[in-house]
Motif scaffolding. Structure first.
Motif, PDB file in Angstrom:
ATOM      1  N   VAL A   1       0.876  -1.174   0.000  1.00 25.29           N
ATOM      2  CA  VAL A   1       0.000   0.000   0.000  1.00 25.29           C
ATOM      3  C   VAL A   1       0.909   1.218   0.000  1.00 25.29           C
ATOM      4  O   VAL A   1       1.526   1.535   1.018  1.00 25.29           O
ATOM      5  CB  VAL A   1      -0.941  -0.002   1.211  1.00 25.29           C
ATOM      6  CG1 VAL A   1      -1.847   1.222   1.166  1.00 25.29           C
ATOM      7  CG2 VAL A   1      -1.766  -1.274   1.257  1.00 25.29           C
ATOM      8  N   LEU A   2       1.008   1.900  -1.154  1.00 24.82           N
ATOM      9  CA  LEU A   2       1.953   3.015  -1.328  1.00 24.82           C
ATOM     10  C   LEU A   2       1.184   4.292  -1.596  1.00 24.82           C
ATOM     11  O   LEU A   2       0.395   4.371  -2.540  1.00 24.82           O
ATOM     12  CB  LEU A   2       2.906   2.700  -2.494  1.00 24.82           C
ATOM     13  CG  LEU A   2       3.838   3.834  -2.931  1.00 24.82           C
ATOM     14  CD1 LEU A   2       4.810   4.184  -1.816  1.00 24.82           C
ATOM     15  CD2 LEU A   2       4.594   3.443  -4.200  1.00 24.82           C
ATOM     16  N   ASP A   3       1.394   5.316  -0.747  1.00 25.99           N
ATOM     17  CA  ASP A   3       0.772   6.611  -0.970  1.00 25.99           C
ATOM     18  C   ASP A   3       1.850   7.635  -1.288  1.00 25.99           C
ATOM     19  O   ASP A   3       3.029   7.430  -1.013  1.00 25.99           O
ATOM     20  CB  ASP A   3      -0.059   7.039   0.247  1.00 25.99           C
ATOM     21  CG  ASP A   3       0.795   7.282   1.483  1.00 25.99           C
ATOM     22  OD1 ASP A   3       1.615   8.228   1.474  1.00 25.99           O
ATOM     23  OD2 ASP A   3       0.651   6.521   2.475  1.00 25.99           O
ATOM     24  N   ASN A   4       1.439   8.754  -1.897  1.00 26.33           N
ATOM     25  CA  ASN A   4       2.372   9.830  -2.220  1.00 26.33           C
ATOM     26  C   ASN A   4       2.185  11.010  -1.285  1.00 26.33           C
ATOM     27  O   ASN A   4       2.300  12.169  -1.694  1.00 26.33           O
ATOM     28  CB  ASN A   4       2.206  10.256  -3.679  1.00 26.33           C
ATOM     29  CG  ASN A   4       0.792  10.737  -3.987  1.00 26.33           C
ATOM     30  OD1 ASN A   4      -0.121  10.557  -3.172  1.00 26.33           O
ATOM     31  ND2 ASN A   4       0.602  11.341  -5.153  1.00 26.33           N
ATOM     32  N   GLY A   5       1.864  10.710  -0.026  1.00 27.06           N
ATOM     33  CA  GLY A   5       1.649  11.752   0.961  1.00 27.06           C
ATOM     34  C   GLY A   5       2.944  12.297   1.531  1.00 27.06           C
ATOM     35  O   GLY A   5       4.045  12.015   1.054  1.00 27.06           O
ATOM     36  N   PRO A   6       2.855  13.099   2.606  1.00 31.67           N
ATOM     37  CA  PRO A   6       4.039  13.764   3.165  1.00 31.67           C
ATOM     38  C   PRO A   6       4.931  12.830   3.977  1.00 31.67           C
ATOM     39  O   PRO A   6       6.019  13.231   4.384  1.00 31.67           O
ATOM     40  CB  PRO A   6       3.433  14.839   4.069  1.00 31.67           C
ATOM     41  CG  PRO A   6       2.104  14.270   4.469  1.00 31.67           C
ATOM     42  CD  PRO A   6       1.611  13.490   3.285  1.00 31.67           C
ATOM     43  N   GLY A   7       4.512  11.600   4.218  1.00 31.60           N
ATOM     44  CA  GLY A   7       5.339  10.670   4.979  1.00 31.60           C
ATOM     45  C   GLY A   7       5.064  10.752   6.479  1.00 31.60           C
ATOM     46  O   GLY A   7       4.338  11.620   6.969  1.00 31.60           O
ATOM     47  N   ILE A   8       5.634   9.826   7.231  1.00 28.64           N
ATOM     48  CA  ILE A   8       5.426   9.744   8.687  1.00 28.64           C
ATOM     49  C   ILE A   8       6.600  10.424   9.377  1.00 28.64           C
ATOM     50  O   ILE A   8       7.764  10.162   9.031  1.00 28.64           O
ATOM     51  CB  ILE A   8       5.329   8.270   9.133  1.00 28.64           C
ATOM     52  CG1 ILE A   8       4.171   7.577   8.401  1.00 28.64           C
ATOM     53  CG2 ILE A   8       5.144   8.166  10.636  1.00 28.64           C
ATOM     54  CD1 ILE A   8       4.103   6.082   8.663  1.00 28.64           C
TER      55      ILE A   8
END
Length: 623
Positions: free
Chosen positions: A559-566
């Motif tokens: 599950v890969l998102d292009n969000g700002p990260g953790i």
């Protein structure tokens, strides 16, 4: 009468003491004899044991040395063996032997001279078919081999017959021993001559000599060829029989050497390649050696290595005997002390009759002390039992507290996991009410059916969690992974209406099955999809890629998102309970998801950076 009885008692006591004295003397004599016999036996056994142990150690050390020497000798032998083979096929050699042209022979002489200077060979020469040397690397020397007749040499005749030969002998011109390696030039029907390379072993012998441990190599007749002791060369390991001696003399292999046996006597075989011998080394006396023998590869030679054993064996025997004495003397001293004590006790028996009353008194006192000690011990036992009972109560309280903590975590998990389908039910209910107001019964019935399915799902979740609380874990079974993904998307559809377009699911085979439980795996995917979609809230070009890959040991779902990260501070303890960056989150979703995957033999991995976050689930593939 009383006085006479006293005198009689004294006489009896004196006679008893004399008898005890005579018995003591005999006992001490027997003790001394037995003690000396025990010491002698112990020293003899210790010597045998120490000698055996030291021989094994010396043999192990010797085998290492022998292997190194054989390896070095084999390496040295391999270097010159290629020269005759190459030269037997060289056109210049063929031309010189065929034409016997002085110019061609001069060129060949220079070529052989150059080859010898670049190798470890002693001399390199070419003979004609009659055995007379035509060219040689030492053609410039006064004792040049050119013109010498070697037709009587075994290496020449064997090479002419079989094509190749190796022969160790004393040079008839140089008077120096070496290994002759020969190769026939031309075929067997029309031979042109023989190429011969002579190799000497001065450097190896010098290296062996520095070790100061006799080493020698003998051939199949037992004639010593290579040795660290020059006077042993061309001596024999055993007396040669008449025919063998005549054959060696006729071949002039060893010149006029006497071929006497080596000064090695009294061999005692320990194993196939190890024996004990006595050798007379020049400059020394007859000494004991450990002889190790081994075959030299690619030859008929045998290498013998003499390891000095007299001093190490004597030191080992001496040390072991001292150790045996160090053990036996205290034991014999203890035995002597016990014997003396026993005799002293017997001597005291006669004089202790008068002290019986005192002894009885002391026994009574000791009995009283023991009674008091028994009472104290019983009191301590009672105290220990009381402490043990209290400990059991505390342990039960700890078990109960642990159980309550586990129930608290389960309850928090239930609230967190049921919250998602409840929100979906609420959305479906609101939609159904709108459809009913609009008199649209079909969509309303679909929503009510979905609500019923979600309530069944909530029941399945609570039943699953109750089963978890009661039995521990749900048994794994084959589950259709595509169906799990579709069900998770259905549960999220109402909550993320209008945003599920960001969820891009890679097509997967319909029969892709993994080991697990459908409801629990849906919980895992709901948590991961929800976290990814929430992380993309407000982001442009939001995208969540869901892919399935088959590996050697199972299936991976990413599950890969292009969000700002953790954030790094959250990432370090991401799977810790109640660790969350959300204002309304409990921090249990990922913890529960990790436990569910681990229950079915899988694991969750996470990678996060500025370009997004990727959760990877590893599951076992169903057979």
């Amino acid at each position: 009468m009383h006085k006479w009885a006293m005198l009689q008692r004294r006489a009896d006591q004196s006679s008893t003491q004399e008898q005890l004295g005579r018995r003591a003397g005999r006992a001490w004599f027997a003790f001394a004899a037995v003690g000396l016999a025990i010491i002698a036996a112990a020293l003899y056994s210790a010597g045998l044991y120490a000698r055996g142990i030291e021989l094994k150690a010396l043999a192990a050390q010797g085998r290492t040395d022998v292997n190194l020497k054989v390896a070095l000798l084999s390496a040295v032998l391999e270097n010159p063996r290629a020269l005759p083979l190459l030269l037997s096929q060289d056109q210049q050699v063929h031309d010189a032997l065929a034409r016997r042209d002085p110019v061609a022979i001069n060129v060949l002489n220079r070529k052989l001279e150059g080859l010898v200077s670049g190798t470890k060979a002693s001399v390199l020469y070419v003979t004609g078919a009659n055995g007379v040397a035509v060219a040689s690397s030492n053609w410039r020397d006064p004792n040049s081999f050119v013109g010498s007749d070697y037709g009587f040499r075994a290496y020449f005749s064997r090479a002419m017959q079989t094509g190749t030969a190796e022969y160790f002998a004393l040079g008839n011109v140089s008077k120096r021993a070496g290994l002759y390696i020969s190769r026939r030039v031309g075929n067997a029907t029309a031979p042109l001559g023989v190429v011969v390379v002579k190799m000497e072993f001065d450097q190896i012998e010098a290296n062996w000599r520095e070790a100061n441990r006799p080493t020698y190599v003998s051939d199949e007749h037992g004639i010593v060829l290579i040795t660290s002791i020059p006077s042993w060369r061309f001596r024999t390991t055993a007396a040669l029989a008449g025919p063998d001696l005549v054959a060696v003399r006729d071949s002039q292999q060893v010149g006029h050497a006497p071929l006497k046996p080596l000064p090695i006597t009294r061999p005692k075989v320990l194993s196939q390649d190890v024996s004990i011998v006595h050798a007379m080394v020049p400059g020394g006396n007859d000494a004991e050696y450990l002889r190790l023998s081994t075959q030299v590869p690619t030859t008929s030679w045998r290498l013998d290595y003499l390891l000095p054993a007299e001093a190490p064996l004597a030191a080992a025997v001496r040390g072991m005997r001292l150790l045996a004495l160090g053990i036996m003397l205290p034991l014999l001293s203890l035995a002597a002390y016990l014997l003396w004590r026993r005799q002293s006790a017997q001597m005291r028996i006669a004089t202790e009759q008068a002290a019986r009353s005192e002894l009885e008194r002391r026994v009574a006192e000791r009995t009283e002390d023991l009674s008091r000690a028994r009472d104290r011990l019983q009191s301590e036992i009672i105290g220990h039992r009381s402490t043990e009972a209290k400990l059991q109560v505390v342990q039960q309280d700890l078990v109960q507290a642990n159980r309550l903590a586990i129930l608290g975590q389960v309850a928090a998990g239930v609230a967190h996991e049921i919250n998602q389908p409840v929100a979906t039910i609420r959305a479906y209910a609101c939609n159904a009410r709108v459809f009913l107001e609009r008199k649209q019964t079909a969509p309303a019935e679909e929503n009510l059916g979905a609500i019923a399915a979600l309530t069944e799902r909530i029941g399945s979740i609570t039943n699953e969690l109750k089963a978890f609380a009661r039995k521990g874990r749900t048994a794994a079974a084959p589950v259709d992974l595509r169906g799990v993904i579709d069900s998770a998307v259905v549960l999220l559809r109402s909550r993320f209406a209008g945003r599920l377009d960001a969820l891009v699911i890679e097509p997967a085979p319909a029969s892709f099955k993994v080991m697990g439980n459908r409801v629990r795996l849906e919980q895992v995917l709901i948590n991961l999809f929800q976290n990814a979609l929430e992380a993309l809230d407000g982001c442009d070009h939001a995208r969540v890629d869901v892919s399935i890959d088959e590996t050697a040991d199972g299936v991976t779902l990413s599950v890969l998102d292009n969000g700002p990260g953790i954030p790094p501070t959250i990432l370090k303890s991401l799977f810790t309970p109640f660790n969350t960056s959300k204002e309304t989150g409990l921090g249990l979703g990922l913890v529960i998801s990790k436990d569910i995957v681990a229950d079915y033999g899988g694991r969750i991995e996470v990678e996060s950076g500025e370009r997004g976050t990727c959760f990877t689930i590893h599951l076992l593939k169903a057979a």
